[in-house]
Motif scaffolding. Structure first.
Motif, PDB file in Angstrom:
ATOM      1  N   HIS A  84       0.826  -1.206   0.000  1.00 50.26           N
ATOM      2  CA  HIS A  84       0.000   0.000   0.000  1.00 50.26           C
ATOM      3  C   HIS A  84       0.864   1.262   0.000  1.00 50.26           C
ATOM      4  O   HIS A  84       0.693   2.118  -0.862  1.00 50.26           O
ATOM      5  CB  HIS A  84      -1.067   0.064   1.083  1.00 50.26           C
TER       6      HIS A  84
ATOM      7  N   HIS B 261      -7.023  -2.477   4.102  1.00 52.70           N
ATOM      8  CA  HIS B 261      -8.166  -2.288   3.206  1.00 52.70           C
ATOM      9  C   HIS B 261      -8.116  -3.203   1.993  1.00 52.70           C
ATOM     10  O   HIS B 261      -9.080  -3.261   1.234  1.00 52.70           O
ATOM     11  CB  HIS B 261      -8.318  -0.813   2.790  1.00 52.70           C
ATOM     12  N   HIS B 262      -7.014  -3.914   1.802  1.00 51.87           N
ATOM     13  CA  HIS B 262      -6.956  -4.900   0.722  1.00 51.87           C
ATOM     14  C   HIS B 262      -7.531  -6.246   1.165  1.00 51.87           C
ATOM     15  O   HIS B 262      -7.564  -7.185   0.386  1.00 51.87           O
ATOM     16  CB  HIS B 262      -5.512  -5.106   0.266  1.00 51.87           C
TER      17      HIS B 262
END
Ligand SMILES: [Cu+2]
Ligand SMILES: [Cu+2]
Lengths: 542, 328
Positions: free
Chosen positions: A257, A306-307
């Protein structure tokens, strides 16, 4: 480059290009500008290799059946496209090329702090790229660029270790570049170049360097563990021998990220330079743009989960990652608003670099806002792992980063080469890229919400029309990339002489000759004004 | 030529997700529109008219900076809140949900129903009743995705995941594997058939020649030799089976654990991980690699069928004189 170098340069002033001749003078150079040129050539090669894979992918997806190549080959295509583009184009793209060339010049330095380490970083990059290309030539990799376990560690029987070693090695070149920039910005600024006067491109590269130094070791360790797991079955990621496959995802995204910001922050830095120069106006909200780069670098390390909203992560972790992801969008929004405000009451010209900047602002806005769909838990469950994600990150990575790189390359081309590119062709190609890009990736948002999963060799027939649009767009986009390649090579020999400052831009890099002399400045510049001091009087609103 | 722009909405969740998606899309269009309009307007209005123009600089405005940081963040908080609400409501299945068991395997979905039906790449469910899927993977990570229901959940090897839905509209809907899983990833697809109640009852009574899942589990329990040590009702070398499922089990290191699917699974594959108080380790062999995920699920359903419904049972404590025995 070589054609330009062999040209007789009897009448020319000494510069970094004609200071020495011969391949040795390039391969053993310690000049940051020459190393930047080496990087430009290398990443351009990688970009077109990655682009060929993209073309093959889009050709296969023209029809719903998997009929051009077989599944294994298709899986290798998207894997190699991802690995080459992410690790060998996007990550080094701006820092190693435009950053390498202009960070020292913009702060009034003769070179980077560690010229030898700078050269070393290029060799390391080449070694990494050699492994990645070897993996392709030997037969390819099929894990996806994300190397998810236990598929990559146990099940895939392709050249996973070769490719992972390539990425592992290339990581060190990224770390060294970051380290070099941090020390350079701290220690090598010219007299009067205070932190508050640093061009925003330098701030952006500085923030990027922090991520490169802090984040890259984590992905190196993670890939090393995948290699060890594959070779020795240790039981780190494979649940059959006591490992945890989800652990890999945490480790991978902890780097990857922030790596998104390695890819986009330098692009944002370029846009700050372009918007000011082509509006001929000081930046609106300097401290906020500079500070938002650091904010992104820091908060960017705290949102990786968030992945992983559909991996069965705990509810509270999911809430936390969703909320923090919303927060990390704020500094990006701040930048977009400030660039737009900078244009207010400016003197705006429509040269090619500015067209790319316009494109960036629009497409990055869409890329950023669609990122919020993915941060929103209830929606992410539906759209994650679909073409919605593919569209989103291409809006950021291509619509954002690639456009910024193209804009920056056009902007500084006269400084780098001493030649002007053909402006008409430049504008035409920028338009093609914008149109082609949107035609390629906008339909993919719709496809994603419809439910077409990513990484599908064959897909349901009702998805075909949108896929045809996408492939047609990719064709236009491809032409939009090839035209600049041609006219820029042409301009090396036939382009008109640029002069020292064709854009009448502010910034130390424009105060020296084009191309710059080996040590950048005849004598060390002394800085007496803030960055982007266009116009003399000051005015305030609000 | 088909050109669908929105997927069908066929679950109780789907409309909520769609409304949130419309809201996000509307905000995106407004914001992008504003930025585009401002850039376009400024570019035209303030276009360079002479080469020597030097406009006066504007350094910034604290009020604007605060405004365009705080207002977007507040809007984002509404995204967060609404999204979290949907996510939260769908986190755990209602207690009356009917069970279906799913095993992902390179490259197919194997579905088992407690009544004994088994199918591949087909899932049959009744309309209007909550369905809970227990997801297991035989090899790599897969992801069970039904676009028409707006749900997706990764299927991770080595553990159980669950997801649930209530279908609202009879029909046939796509079932996709959404996590890249190797060669035939894009072939790991199937259909979900939503039927009205009577059709579903008909369908259920049609198959299952090998007996219910619990019966199949019971058969395995004998074949694998479990039944020689784990007696149903009286103390053997190993813990009693009746009433274990759903109880709180006292371990010999002082902890208590809930005897759920994950616990039973672990106890079969890695018997020494948690030893019931009063029993010894290294008595039971591991069954890792010897039974399939489907068989494991059958055993679990069998053990579950032995649960004493109603009051939770007391933890099965070993007697003082016990010298041999392992958990379970
Ligand atoms: Cu991310
Ligand atoms: Cu799969």
């Amino acid at each position: 480059m070589s054609t330009a170098l062999q040209e007789p340069r009897v009448a020319e002033t000494p510069n970094y290009l004609n200071a020495e001749y011969g391949w040795k003078s390039w391969l053993f150079t310690k000049d940051h500008k020459r190393i930047a040129v080496l990087y430009i050539i290398s990443i351009t090669v990688m970009f077109f290799i990655g682009g060929i894979f993209a073309g093959l992918i889009r050709t296969e997806l023209l029809t719903p059946q998997g009929d051009l190549v077989n599944s294994d080959t298709y899986n290798k295509f998207f894997t190699m496209h991802g690995i080459v583009m992410v690790f060998f184009f996007l990550i080094p793209s701006i820092p190693a090329t435009l950053g390498n060339f202009f960070v020292p010049m913009m702060i009034g330095a003769k070179d980077l702090a560690f010229p030898r380490i700078n050269l070393l970083s290029w060799y390391i990059y080449i070694a990494g790229a050699a492994f990645a290309l070897a993996a392709i030539v030997l037969g390819g990799v099929d894990t996806g660029w994300t190397f998810y376990t236990p598929f990559s560690s146990t099940y895939s029987n392709t050249f996973v270790i070769t490719a992972a070693v390539g990425v592992f090695i290339a990581g060190f070149s990224s770390i060294l570049t970051g380290l070099n920039f941090i020390v350079t910005v701290h220690k090598m600024r010219a007299p009067g170049m205070t932190w508050g006067r640093l061009p925003l491109f330098v701030w952006a590269n500085y923030a990027t360097s922090l991520i490169q130094v802090l984040g890259t070791p984590v992905v190196a360790i993670t890939l090393a563990l995948v290699g060890l797991e594959r070779a020795f079955h240790i039981g780190i990621f494979d649940p059959a021998i006591g490992g945890d496959p989800i652990l890999f995802q945490h480790m991978f995204w902890f780097y990857s990220h922030p790596a998104v910001y390695i890819m986009i922050l330098p692009g944002m830095g370029v846009i700050s330079e372009l918007v000011t120069c082509f509006s001929r106006k000081g930046i609106f909200g300097y401290p906020f743009i500079a500070g938002s780069s650091l904010g992104i670098a820091i908060i960017g390390f705290l949102v990786w989960g968030h992945h992983m909203f559909v991996t069965g992560m705990s509810m509270y972790a999911s809430l936390y990652f969703s909320l923090l992801t919303m927060l990390v969008a704020v500094p990006s929004a701040i930048k977009v608003f400030n660039w737009t405000a900078t244009m207010f009451r400016g003197s705006i010209s429509f040269d090619t670099p500015m067209l790319y900047a316009f494109g960036f602002i629009g497409l990055f806005t869409i890329g950023g806002l669609t990122g919020l769909f993915l941060a929103t838990l209830g929606v992410d469950v539906h759209v994650t792992d679909t073409y919605f994600v593919v569209a989103h990150f291409h809006y950021v990575m291509v619509g954002g980063m690639v456009l910024a790189y193209m804009g920056g390359l056009h902007f500084w081309w006269p400084k780098i080469t001493g030649r002007l590119y053909p402006e008409g062709w430049g504008r035409f190609a920028a338009l093609l890229v914008f149109v082609g890009f949107n035609a390629t990736f906008f339909p993919q948002f719709i496809l994603g919400y419809l439910g077409q999963p990513r990484r599908y060799h064959a897909y349901a027939p009702e998805f075909q029309v949108l896929n045809v649009f996408s492939t047609a767009g990719a064709t236009i986009l491809g032409v939009g990339y090839i035209i600049p390649l041609i006219y820029m090579l042409w301009s090396l020999k036939y382009g008109p002489k640029a002069g020292d400052n064709p854009w009448r831009a502010k910034g130390l890099e424009w105060e020296t000759s084009s191309p710059p002399p080996t040590f950048n400045f005849e004598k060390t510049p002394v800085v007496t004004e803030e960055a982007y001091a266009y116009g003399k009087e000051e005015a305030h609103i609000g | 030529m088909q050109l669908p722009l929105f997927p069908e909405a066929a679950s109780s969740l789907a409309k909520n997700v769609d409304y949130l998606y419309y809201y996000l899309t509307a905000v995106t269009i407004v914001m992008t529109g504003l930025i585009f309009a401002a850039v376009f307007f400024f570019a035209i209005k303030y276009r360079r008219r002479s080469e020597d123009e030097t406009p006066r600089p504007i350094h910034g405005s604290l009020v604007l900076e605060i405004g365009w940081s705080v207002v977007p963040f507040l809007v984002m908080l509404t995204f967060f809140w609404w999204g979290a609400q949907i996510f939260f409501e769908n986190a755990s299945p209602p207690p009356n949900a009917m069970d279906v068991y799913v095993v992902g395997k390179q490259w197919m979905w194997k579905i088992q129903y407690p009544q004994g039906q088994r199918e591949i790449n087909e899932l049959h469910v009744p309309v209007g009743r909550p369905v809970k899927l227990t997801l297991a993977s035989e090899d790599v990570i897969h992801s069970f995705f039904i676009p028409a229901f707006r749900i997706k959940h990764d299927v991770v090897p080595g553990r159980y995941d669950t997801m649930w839905f209530t279908a609202t509209k009879p029909g046939r809907y796509h079932l996709f594997c959404a996590e890249y899983c190797g060669t035939e990833h894009s072939g790991m697809i199937g259909w979900v058939t939503v039927m009205n109640d009577s059709d579903y009852e008909n369908w259920l009574s049609g198959g299952g020649s090998e007996g219910t899942m619990a019966q199949q589990g019971e058969k395995l329990f004998g074949q694998l030799g479990c039944s020689t040590c784990h007696l149903l009702d009286q103390q053997g070398r190993c813990p009693i089976m009746r009433g274990v499922y759903g109880s709180r089990v006292q371990l010999n290191d002082g902890r208590t654990v809930l005897a759920d699917d994950a616990y039973i699974r672990e106890s079969i594959l890695n018997p020494n991980a948690k030893i019931v108080a009063g029993y010894h380790s290294d008595v039971m062999p591991t069954f890792q690699g010897q039974i399939s995920e489907e068989q494991l699920l059958q055993l679990i359903v069998y053990v579950k069928s032995l649960a004493i419904t109603g009051t939770p049972t007391a933890p099965p404590l070993g007697s003082a004189g016990q010298t041999q025995g392992a958990k379970q």
